[in-house]
Scaffold this motif. Structure first.
Motif, PDB file in Angstrom:
ATOM      1  N   LEU A  10      39.348  30.806 -38.444  1.00 44.79           N
ATOM      2  CA  LEU A  10      40.785  30.662 -38.220  1.00 44.79           C
ATOM      3  C   LEU A  10      41.627  31.695 -37.681  1.00 44.79           C
ATOM      4  O   LEU A  10      42.854  31.506 -37.098  1.00 44.79           O
ATOM      5  CB  LEU A  10      41.295  29.723 -39.215  1.00 44.79           C
ATOM      6  CG  LEU A  10      40.773  28.682 -39.891  1.00 44.79           C
ATOM      7  CD1 LEU A  10      41.834  28.149 -41.119  1.00 44.79           C
ATOM      8  CD2 LEU A  10      41.095  27.531 -38.689  1.00 44.79           C
ATOM      9  N   GLN A  11      40.831  32.821 -37.618  1.00 47.39           N
ATOM     10  CA  GLN A  11      41.699  34.120 -37.457  1.00 47.39           C
ATOM     11  C   GLN A  11      42.378  34.196 -36.000  1.00 47.39           C
ATOM     12  O   GLN A  11      43.468  34.852 -35.745  1.00 47.39           O
ATOM     13  CB  GLN A  11      40.947  35.419 -37.638  1.00 47.39           C
ATOM     14  CG  GLN A  11      39.966  35.529 -36.878  1.00 47.39           C
ATOM     15  CD  GLN A  11      39.115  36.808 -37.311  1.00 47.39           C
ATOM     16  OE1 GLN A  11      39.569  37.690 -38.134  1.00 47.39           O
ATOM     17  NE2 GLN A  11      38.012  37.295 -36.497  1.00 47.39           N
ATOM     18  N   ASN A  12      41.582  33.587 -35.149  1.00 49.54           N
ATOM     19  CA  ASN A  12      41.976  33.587 -33.611  1.00 49.54           C
ATOM     20  C   ASN A  12      42.739  32.420 -33.095  1.00 49.54           C
ATOM     21  O   ASN A  12      43.465  32.266 -31.927  1.00 49.54           O
ATOM     22  CB  ASN A  12      41.049  34.023 -32.760  1.00 49.54           C
ATOM     23  CG  ASN A  12      40.681  35.337 -32.917  1.00 49.54           C
ATOM     24  OD1 ASN A  12      41.358  36.199 -33.168  1.00 49.54           O
ATOM     25  ND2 ASN A  12      39.160  35.588 -33.216  1.00 49.54           N
ATOM     26  N   TRP A  62      48.144  42.778 -36.187  1.00 45.80           N
ATOM     27  CA  TRP A  62      47.061  42.503 -35.453  1.00 45.80           C
ATOM     28  C   TRP A  62      46.441  41.048 -35.664  1.00 45.80           C
ATOM     29  O   TRP A  62      46.041  40.622 -34.410  1.00 45.80           O
ATOM     30  CB  TRP A  62      46.152  43.691 -35.975  1.00 45.80           C
ATOM     31  CG  TRP A  62      46.746  45.093 -35.488  1.00 45.80           C
ATOM     32  CD1 TRP A  62      46.778  45.942 -36.801  1.00 45.80           C
ATOM     33  CD2 TRP A  62      46.853  45.644 -34.310  1.00 45.80           C
ATOM     34  NE1 TRP A  62      47.247  47.096 -35.945  1.00 45.80           N
ATOM     35  CE2 TRP A  62      47.510  46.941 -34.680  1.00 45.80           C
ATOM     36  CE3 TRP A  62      46.916  45.213 -32.980  1.00 45.80           C
ATOM     37  CZ2 TRP A  62      47.850  48.005 -33.540  1.00 45.80           C
ATOM     38  CZ3 TRP A  62      47.379  46.106 -32.017  1.00 45.80           C
ATOM     39  CH2 TRP A  62      47.518  47.292 -32.257  1.00 45.80           C
ATOM     40  N   VAL A  63      46.524  40.621 -36.937  1.00 51.17           N
ATOM     41  CA  VAL A  63      46.061  39.212 -37.034  1.00 51.17           C
ATOM     42  C   VAL A  63      47.123  38.596 -37.842  1.00 51.17           C
ATOM     43  O   VAL A  63      47.060  38.304 -38.867  1.00 51.17           O
ATOM     44  CB  VAL A  63      44.731  39.279 -37.833  1.00 51.17           C
ATOM     45  CG1 VAL A  63      44.025  37.981 -37.648  1.00 51.17           C
ATOM     46  CG2 VAL A  63      43.754  40.300 -37.147  1.00 51.17           C
ATOM     47  N   PRO A  64      48.195  37.981 -36.924  1.00 51.22           N
ATOM     48  CA  PRO A  64      49.187  37.175 -37.769  1.00 51.22           C
ATOM     49  C   PRO A  64      48.906  36.205 -38.560  1.00 51.22           C
ATOM     50  O   PRO A  64      49.240  35.446 -39.547  1.00 51.22           O
ATOM     51  CB  PRO A  64      50.164  36.776 -36.554  1.00 51.22           C
ATOM     52  CG  PRO A  64      49.328  36.885 -35.425  1.00 51.22           C
ATOM     53  CD  PRO A  64      48.560  37.995 -35.579  1.00 51.22           C
ATOM     54  N   GLY A  66      36.013  29.076 -34.628  1.00 51.14           N
ATOM     55  CA  GLY A  66      36.198  30.393 -34.355  1.00 51.14           C
ATOM     56  C   GLY A  66      35.808  30.898 -32.978  1.00 51.14           C
ATOM     57  O   GLY A  66      35.609  29.980 -32.066  1.00 51.14           O
ATOM     58  N   GLY A  67      35.438  32.066 -32.709  1.00 54.91           N
ATOM     59  CA  GLY A  67      34.899  32.586 -31.358  1.00 54.91           C
ATOM     60  C   GLY A  67      35.264  33.959 -31.089  1.00 54.91           C
ATOM     61  O   GLY A  67      36.112  34.519 -32.054  1.00 54.91           O
ATOM     62  N   CYS A  68      34.814  34.810 -30.170  1.00 58.83           N
ATOM     63  CA  CYS A  68      35.296  35.997 -29.984  1.00 58.83           C
ATOM     64  C   CYS A  68      36.212  36.179 -28.568  1.00 58.83           C
ATOM     65  O   CYS A  68      35.925  35.424 -27.763  1.00 58.83           O
ATOM     66  CB  CYS A  68      33.900  36.838 -29.494  1.00 58.83           C
ATOM     67  SG  CYS A  68      34.391  38.489 -29.341  1.00 58.83           S
ATOM     68  N   PRO A  69      37.325  36.772 -28.946  1.00 56.27           N
ATOM     69  CA  PRO A  69      38.429  36.712 -28.020  1.00 56.27           C
ATOM     70  C   PRO A  69      37.868  37.346 -26.739  1.00 56.27           C
ATOM     71  O   PRO A  69      38.324  37.432 -25.526  1.00 56.27           O
ATOM     72  CB  PRO A  69      39.450  37.230 -28.625  1.00 56.27           C
ATOM     73  CG  PRO A  69      38.934  37.973 -29.808  1.00 56.27           C
ATOM     74  CD  PRO A  69      37.804  37.232 -30.175  1.00 56.27           C
TER      75      PRO A  69
END
Length: 299
Positions: free
Chosen positions: A15-17, A52-54, A235-238
């Motif tokens: 969920l972070q991105n 950085w990670v709202p 998820g996933g990598c930005p």
């Protein structure tokens, strides 16, 4: 039966991105459903700067609201000493630190070299020993880097050895951009296992090229018994264009059940948890197993 431990990373890594706001109540609802399905290790949140990670700004609220269940563990990410102190103050019993196997990724992601990033962890490990807190080490870009291309297995082994020496009880090997195949993953594991016992290694594979489950299988055959995965493939990598996220927990569980491994997780309840969060986010699940089972139910 062979026991396998699944580390569910959906509530944090998954969920972070997210661009849309995911409420604290939704995150806790997901965690409750995962625990009800039998998941015993759920990465709950990240103690990073909201600047950085709202999406992880509610870390203290998440920790306060976690269901207190026997045998259920809630590790959190703590990338620096400030994050560690906040995590422990909020009740964390296990934290994770992360380094990269690629110098370019380390510089672009956390603005320092690999050596500098590991040096930053030394006070965390020292404090954790005194506090009785377990520390897990993550390594990103263990197969490929979005800036450098293929990453040498020896480079991964060197970082893993350093994290082990500092005091990591386990090293999670992350194919951050999902370019790994069974052949490249096995070459990497052979190099790392020469410096870190296989029993202290975990596989963390992304499914960008559809190889996530295949890489879990290859790693299982190699001897790994711990795998990170994300419910519904969240998820996933930005940094990886088109990345589809972590390998889905439902797909990993289906594979492991087919191999006769024991996880303690109920697949049907897990599929329900994935369907619930996917609906909350307004998009279909990325799990092929979940899609198949949900279609079968609807037929």
């Amino acid at each position: 039966m062979t026991a396998v431990r699944i580390i569910e990373v959906g509530p944090r890594d998954g969920l972070q991105n997210e661009k849309q706001v995911v409420t604290t109540a939704t995150k806790l609802g997901l965690i409750e459903r995962l625990a009800a399905a039998g998941v015993r290790h759920i990465e709950a949140t990240s103690f990073v700067s909201p600047k950085w990670v709202p999406q992880m700004a509610d870390h203290a609220e998440i920790m306060a609201g976690l269901p207190k269940l026997p045998g259920v563990h809630y590790p959190v990410l703590a990338p620096n000493m400030k994050g560690y102190e906040g995590a422990v103050a909020a009740g964390a019993k296990e934290v994770a630190v992360f380094a990269a196997a690629s110098e370019s990724f380390s510089q672009k992601n956390i603005n320092c070299s690999i050596a500098e990033s590991i040096a930053r962890f030394e006070p965390i490990f020292a404090a954790a020993r005194g506090d009785g807190v377990q520390v897990r080490g993550y390594i990103s870009c263990v197969i490929g880097c979005p800036y450098e291309g293929p990453v040498a297995p020896a480079a991964v082994a060197d970082v893993a050895q350093r994290l082990l020496e500092l005091g990591s009880y386990e090293i999670s090997l992350g194919d951050t951009i999902g370019t790994g195949t069974p052949a490249t993953v096995l070459r990497m594991l052979e190099a790392v296992a020469a410096k870190v016992p296989t029993g202290q290694l975990a596989g963390h594979y992304h499914d960008t090229y559809g190889m996530g489950v295949a890489n879990v299988h290859a790693s299982y055959q190699f001897g790994l018994r711990v795998f990170d995965s994300s419910i519904a493939g969240l998820g996933g990598c930005p940094y990886a264009k088109g990345a589809t996220g972590n390998v889905a927990t439902e797909d990993v569980l289906y594979l492991l059940q087919g191999l006769g491994a024991e996880t303690g997780i109920d697949l049907d309840k897990l599929v329900d948890a994935g369907a619930w969060i996917s609906e909350a986010l307004g998009r279909p699940t990325q799990s092929r197993v979940a899609r198949a089972l949900l279609a079968k139910r609807a037929a």
